[in-house]
Design a protein around this motif. Structure first.
Motif, mmCIF file in Angstrom:
data_model
loop_
_atom_site.group_PDB
_atom_site.id
_atom_site.type_symbol
_atom_site.label_atom_id
_atom_site.label_comp_id
_atom_site.label_asym_id
_atom_site.label_seq_id
_atom_site.Cartn_x
_atom_site.Cartn_y
_atom_site.Cartn_z
ATOM 1 N N PHE A 628 0.718 -1.109 -0.041
ATOM 2 C CA PHE A 628 0.133 -0.050 -0.215
ATOM 3 C C PHE A 628 0.842 1.324 0.041
ATOM 4 N N LEU A 629 1.803 1.412 0.791
ATOM 5 C CA LEU A 629 2.804 2.396 0.751
ATOM 6 C C LEU A 629 3.586 2.755 -0.592
ATOM 7 N N ARG A 630 4.041 1.736 -1.051
ATOM 8 C CA ARG A 630 4.553 1.669 -2.437
ATOM 9 C C ARG A 630 3.768 2.154 -3.496
ATOM 10 N N LEU A 631 2.440 1.802 -3.464
ATOM 11 C CA LEU A 631 1.515 2.330 -4.484
ATOM 12 C C LEU A 631 1.046 3.662 -4.215
ATOM 13 N N ARG A 632 0.732 4.151 -2.897
ATOM 14 C CA ARG A 632 0.392 5.443 -2.511
ATOM 15 C C ARG A 632 1.454 6.542 -3.174
ATOM 16 N N ASP A 633 2.620 5.787 -2.607
ATOM 17 C CA ASP A 633 3.740 7.045 -3.158
ATOM 18 C C ASP A 633 3.954 7.129 -4.592
ATOM 19 N N GLN A 634 3.534 6.174 -5.273
ATOM 20 C CA GLN A 634 3.302 6.238 -6.700
ATOM 21 C C GLN A 634 2.173 6.960 -7.020
ATOM 22 N N VAL A 635 1.175 6.977 -6.719
ATOM 23 C CA VAL A 635 -0.010 7.934 -6.876
ATOM 24 C C VAL A 635 0.621 9.195 -6.568
ATOM 25 N N ARG A 636 1.212 9.544 -5.447
ATOM 26 C CA ARG A 636 1.726 11.031 -5.133
ATOM 27 C C ARG A 636 2.438 11.422 -6.069
ATOM 28 N N ALA A 637 3.266 10.459 -6.874
ATOM 29 C CA ALA A 637 4.237 10.816 -7.857
ATOM 30 C C ALA A 637 3.892 11.263 -8.990
ATOM 31 N N GLY A 638 2.274 11.037 -9.111
ATOM 32 C CA GLY A 638 1.718 11.077 -10.518
ATOM 33 C C GLY A 638 1.594 9.958 -11.434
ATOM 34 N N TYR A 639 1.763 8.772 -11.039
ATOM 35 C CA TYR A 639 1.484 7.646 -11.622
ATOM 36 C C TYR A 639 0.102 7.176 -11.750
ATOM 37 N N LYS A 640 -0.340 6.340 -12.442
ATOM 38 C CA LYS A 640 -1.860 6.263 -12.433
ATOM 39 C C LYS A 640 -1.958 4.564 -12.501
ATOM 40 N N MET A 641 -3.156 4.332 -11.865
ATOM 41 C CA MET A 641 -3.281 2.786 -11.655
ATOM 42 C C MET A 641 -4.906 2.807 -12.043
ATOM 43 N N ARG A 642 -5.020 1.808 -13.025
ATOM 44 C CA ARG A 642 -6.695 1.712 -13.439
ATOM 45 C C ARG A 642 -7.139 0.336 -13.358
ATOM 46 N N VAL A 643 -8.521 0.033 -13.026
ATOM 47 C CA VAL A 643 -9.351 -0.945 -13.041
ATOM 48 C C VAL A 643 -10.385 -0.798 -13.915
ATOM 49 N N ILE A 644 -10.529 -2.035 -14.595
ATOM 50 C CA ILE A 644 -11.592 -2.363 -15.635
ATOM 51 C C ILE A 644 -12.409 -3.529 -15.425
ATOM 52 N N ASP A 645 -13.675 -3.268 -15.933
ATOM 53 C CA ASP A 645 -14.702 -4.239 -15.928
ATOM 54 C C ASP A 645 -14.265 -5.547 -16.512
ATOM 55 N N ALA A 646 -14.164 -6.818 -16.318
ATOM 56 C CA ALA A 646 -13.936 -8.016 -17.137
ATOM 57 C C ALA A 646 -14.375 -7.914 -18.649
ATOM 58 N N ALA A 647 -15.795 -7.454 -18.583
ATOM 59 C CA ALA A 647 -16.502 -7.705 -19.762
ATOM 60 C C ALA A 647 -15.937 -6.649 -20.911
ATOM 61 N N SER A 648 -15.000 -5.731 -20.389
ATOM 62 C CA SER A 648 -14.772 -4.596 -21.410
ATOM 63 C C SER A 648 -13.400 -4.964 -22.101
ATOM 64 N N LEU A 649 -12.936 -6.199 -21.577
ATOM 65 C CA LEU A 649 -11.728 -6.710 -22.308
ATOM 66 C C LEU A 649 -11.804 -6.881 -23.731
ATOM 67 N N LYS A 650 -10.778 -6.672 -24.662
ATOM 68 C CA LYS A 650 -10.858 -7.132 -25.984
ATOM 69 C C LYS A 650 -10.791 -8.496 -26.048
ATOM 70 N N ASP A 651 -11.404 -8.861 -27.105
ATOM 71 C CA ASP A 651 -11.407 -10.533 -27.469
ATOM 72 C C ASP A 651 -9.999 -11.054 -27.440
#
Length: 999
Positions: A628-651
């Motif tokens: 959590f600390l590692r990812l929080r620091d990445q968010v603070r540094a401007g990096y982005k993490m994204r979550v998608i719904d499984a149905a939106s995946l390309k075939d």
């Protein structure tokens, strides 16, 4: 008359110095053996004057000759007050040298410090080669030239408080890496205060380093304080032993306290809790009580259970917002005391504290002729106290008085509510010299009780302190039985207690914990033993005053001035802000390139996901905290993490998956690292893949539940993470996945990486189980922790074989915990989790009680054992009768939960001996800390913790095929138990779909 029949207890607070003489032979009278007590102002600039006055007064009043005193014991809040107040006059900037060639870079020092405190203490940090593996071998030897370079950088910054922290340094009995570096630093920076982390705390790198940082920052203030104690003792002609009380209520000698002041940080509140319990024993109704100790600078609030013992903190505690791994009662402190400064702005708004005039009350407070308005002035003006010269404040506006009183009332009510697990009103034991500022009535409080000698409860707690000895070590059980290792640990702990001044015949072993370590070569076990006893008649050989000049009191010309205010930058203020949980909504945006709704993860999302993943870990999966600390620091540094719904995946999407494998004990030392990213890179090279379309988690439980976000971060692959995983929980092996339940040879080709340059690629197999066994054997040879990337999968497998929307479920569970804290409904947090998991048909509260036994053993690299929970007597529970608490599935008797990294089943044994399996794998069995509502992992299981056991119905992915139950059911763990579903599965609601149309 035995010399140790009389003990002097002293508490040196920010405003007052209290002293008592206690006759340990007479503890049943109305004064509980207190022959005399005294409260006198803490003097400045020389605090020894107040100590001398207080002790001399009680000696005179009691007519006890100094030669009859068995010991002088002092507790003090001086050191923690400086931390809480962010007092730049008494806190030094700290430089940290970390010892590791390949690890620790992803989570730097001060990552979990509050911004204001980090701004004071974060002077510099650097890395040099070094560190150990869990088996005691070197990760890398120390390179002197690197240390010399770091010393030059530290000298340039003018820093002379230095912390040295190496991986697994507490078990370094051969190479002594921290000591070697200390010697080099001492040579390069003469006169520096150097703290080795292994001298401060035990295994748990970040918490140990944090404790060492706090210790180093306060040392320059600690030395003259401790020398002052010794000087006062000399002038009083006391020739007994001098001790300070530690956080756990035991004793530490004066020289050790000057070097390790952090061990006394919570001694004042601890003494207050123990003293209040001792003084109130036998009087009043035996119910849960709140203890409020109001000193000159802070109010410390804790909980006394009906049994008379303090409620203990969880596995980790915080000091001024900094997480450390010390055991102590659960306490909260606020900056409110008798010397707290009252301010009125141009709009007539009134603020109270958190800064205080402290021991300068009698010179700075208005009633004493000073120029500072304090809470004591308010109390005098309101007619609650007759001290000083009331005429000096007779013209004080009554509006200011009423507003200040309202503010103090609100501050106390808030911290009391924070300590409660239910809104029900509770009685308060009010102790401490600053208690005069407390209002007569408080919301949420049924009554306010002042026990005998309540104003000196801290000093009484100091006088009754015991002597302790603790050992914490790792040793191989290959050539020696675990029972033999434990007996050696017991003997060593007892010897340490005796060496610290306990009488051998009174010493008993209070705590034993044996923790087998997973995936290590020599069957190492970690053994923790704590022994306590009464102070010996002979005390200990006097060491105080022999190595330093007692009369050399640094800082003797210190004069009071307001502590400089810490100015935070806009970015730091943003990081420090509080978010309204009820109005918060996750950020869902449409990706302009793909047209797909994406959940952009925030800091708050990460916090909730971390808590939720640990609940879904079923006691395994490892703590998500450092990830959590590692990812929080990445968010603070401007990096982005994204979550998608499984149905939106390309075939034709290329989907990678994997996670960490290895010993949680290694993870707590190495912290979050990029081993999984390295394994993914190795597998991408093998396949010739240039990019990844998406990542799916191996398991949602524990630290691996955040691995998908780490790999998908724009710092690494920059791909979205699918809202799903291949377990819906945590399991101990890679072949126990839903994918393996539907596909043959689903794991290979796969790769593992150690994080320090070693990788292994496995391309063929006959079955998935052998893959896991082969990789785990390699893992133990590669440092007992690796990252793993398995055979890439596709959209069809994700939609048909994975457990969907589990990131959403973890988020919802974490949000439930946060809301329960915000609304003081922790006692029903399990009920709230049941609702988030689909209601009573899908999840159930299985049992409530207290851990009474934890058995641990190691077999084939996995941590096996059994947890035993007993329903407790009503005297050990907090009153929650005002809340609609759902009855547990089982009541009375005990609950046994065997585990293999994760919990396997829950078997209830009734008082009449009747046995019933109330839950088994693949259903989820999670043990919650009743006090915090958060999950406990196997490493945190310990005697005495109050727990609530939660059961959640598993995904039908585990039950719709015969193979699913074969690899995920009781039989996979060697138990011939029929699986009976706990309830009906309810698919978690997708955060992406729920919030997409509302942003």
């Amino acid at each position: 008359m035995a010399s140790n029949s009389y003990r002097i207890g002293v508490d040196v607070g920010g405003t007052n110095t209290d002293a008592v003489i206690l006759d340990v032979r007479d503890t049943t009278g109305p004064q509980r053996g207190v022959l005399s007590f005294c409260k006198t102002p803490t003097t400045a600039p020389n605090v020894t004057d107040g100590i001398e006055t207080a002790v001399r007064t009680v000696l005179t009043q009691s007519v006890v000759p100094p030669s009859q005193i068995g010991c002088l014991t002092i507790g003090t809040t001086h050191f923690i007050n400086a931390i809480i107040e962010h007092d730049v006059r008494r806190l030094a900037p700290v430089a940290i040298i970390r010892l590791s060639k390949s690890f620790l870079r992803e989570v730097p020092p001060f990552s979990d410090f509050p911004p204001a405190l980090a701004k004071i203490m974060n002077g510099y940090y650097g890395y040099v080669d070094g560190g150990l593996h869990i088996d005691g071998s070197q990760e890398s030897p120390i390179v002197e030239e690197q240390v010399v370079r770091e010393c030059a950088a530290i000298r340039e910054r003018g820093i002379d408080a230095i912390v040295i922290c190496g991986i697994f340094s507490p078990i370094d009995d051969h190479f002594h890496q921290e000591k070697r570096v200390r010697d080099i630093v001492a040579r390069e920076i003469p006169g520096a205060d150097i703290v080795c982390s292994s001298d401060v705390s035990q295994i748990g790198f970040l918490e140990r380093e944090n404790a060492a940082i706090l210790n180093a920052s306060i040392m320059k203030f600690a030395r003259p304080t401790v020398r002052g104690f010794r000087a006062a003792m000399k002038r009083l002609d006391l020739h007994c032993a001098l001790y300070l009380t530690q956080n756990d209520g035991t004793l530490i000698d004066a020289p050790a306290a000057a070097k390790l002041p952090i061990r006394t940080f919570s001694s004042g509140p601890t003494n207050s809790m123990r003293g209040a319990s001792y003084l109130a024993e036998g009087s009043g109704e035996r119910t849960t009580k709140i203890v409020v100790d109001i000193g000159g600078t802070t109010s410390d609030v804790g909980v006394l259970l009906p049994s008379g013992f303090p409620r203990q903190a969880s596995a980790y505690v915080t000091v001024a917002g900094v997480r450390i791994n010390f055991s102590m009662p659960h306490l909260e402190s606020i900056g409110l005391g008798g010397g707290s400064i009252v301010r009125v702005n141009e709009k007539a708004a009134v603020t109270v504290g958190p800064d205080s005039v402290g021991h300068f009350l009698q010179s700075k407070a208005t009633v004493f002729g000073g120029d500072t308005l304090t809470t004591t002035d308010i109390a005098v003006r309101a007619g609650k106290e007759e001290i000083g010269n009331p005429d000096l404040i007779k013209d004080l506006d009554e509006t200011i008085v009423s507003r200040a009183q309202a503010r103090m009332k609100l501050m106390l009510e808030r911290v009391i509510d924070q300590m409660k697990t239910s809104p029900a009103p509770l009685p308060v034991l009010l102790v401490g010299g600053g208690s005069v500022i407390a209002p007569a009535e408080l919301e949420g409080v049924s009554s306010v009780v002042c026990p005998p000698c309540h104003s000196v409860a801290n000093a009484v707690g100091a006088a009754i302190a015991k002597v302790g000895g603790t050992v914490d070590f790792i040793q191989s059980s290959t050539n020696k039985a675990v029972s033999e290792i434990v007996e050696e640990g017991k003997a060593l702990a007892i010897d340490r207690a005796v060496g610290a001044g306990a009488s051998r015949e009174s010493v008993y072993v209070a705590e034993v914990d044996v923790i087998p370590l997973q995936y290590v070569n020599n069957n190492e076990v970690r053994v923790i033993v704590r022994a306590v006893g009464e102070l010996s008649d002979d005390g200990v050989p006097l060491t105080n005053g022999t190595s330093e000049d007692d009369n050399t009191l640094e800082g003797g010309d210190e004069v009071y001035q307001e502590a400089d205010k810490i100015q935070l930058s806009p970015k730091e203020e943003n990081e420090n802000r509080k978010i309204d949980i009820n109005s918060y909504k996750p950020k869902i945006v449409i990706n302009p390139e793909t047209g797909v709704d994406e959940w952009v993860i925030s800091e708050l999302d990460l916090e909730w996901l971390s808590d939720g993943c640990y609940v879904l870990g079923c006691a395994g999966g490892g703590s998500p905290f450092s990830e959590f600390l590692r990812l929080r620091d990445q968010v603070r540094a401007g990096y982005k993490m994204r979550v998608i719904d499984a149905a939106s995946l390309k075939d034709d999407a290329i989907i990678y998956w994997g996670g960490h494998m290895g010993s949680p004990a290694v993870s707590t030392e190495r912290l979050a690292n990029d081993e999984t990213e390295q394994a993914v890179a190795e597998l991408m090279e093998y396949y010739g893949h240039k990019k990844i379309d998406a990542f799916i988690d191996l398991e949602i439980g524990g630290g691996n539940g955040l691995q998908g976000l780490a790999l998908g971060s724009t710092k690494h692959q920059g791909c979205p993470t699918i809202d799903a995983d291949f377990m819906g929980r945590a399991y101990p092996t890679y072949w126990q996945t839903t994918l393996c339940a539907f596909e043959e040879r689903a794991l290979v080709p796969c790769a593992i990486a150690s994080g320090d340059g070693k990788t292994i690629l496995m391309t063929k197999t006959t079955n998935d189980e052998i893959v896991d066994r082969a990789l785990r054997a390699s893992c133990s040879e590669m440092g007992s922790r690796v990252g793993m990337a398995a055979k890439p999968t596709n959209k069809h497998a994700v939609l048909n074989y994975s457990v969907l929307n589990t990131i959403s479920l973890a988020w919802r569970i974490g949000r439930t915990i946060a809301c329960a804290h915000a609304t003081n409904t922790i006692s029903t947090v399990a009920e709230q989790m049941v609702e988030e998991c689909g209601g009573s048909k899908a999840a159930k509260i299985l049992f409530r009680g207290k851990i009474i036994a934890v058995e641990r053993r190691l077999f084939k690299g996995h941590s096996h054992g059994e947890l035993v929970i007993q329903q407790v007597q009503s005297s050990e529970q907090e009153d929650t009768s005002d809340l609609p608490v759902t009855p547990a599935v089982a009541t009375g008797g005990i609950l046994k939960i065997p585990f293999k990294n994760e919990n396997i089943y829950a078997k209830h044994i009734a008082d009449d001996g009747t046995e019933e399996y109330i839950a088994t794998v693949p259903d989820l069995i999670s043990v919650l800390d009743t006090q915090s509502g958060r999950a406990l992992g196997v490493p945190e299981f310990r005697y005495g913790v109050m727990v609530t056991v939660l059961g959640i119905t598993c995904s039908p992915r585990w039950t719709q095929t015969k193979k699913g139950l074969e690899i995920g059911g009781p039989g996979a763990f060697g138990y011939d138990i029929e699986y009976k579903p706990l309830g009906e599965y309810v698919e978690p609601r997708s955060v992406v779909l729920e919030y997409a149309d509302k942003n």
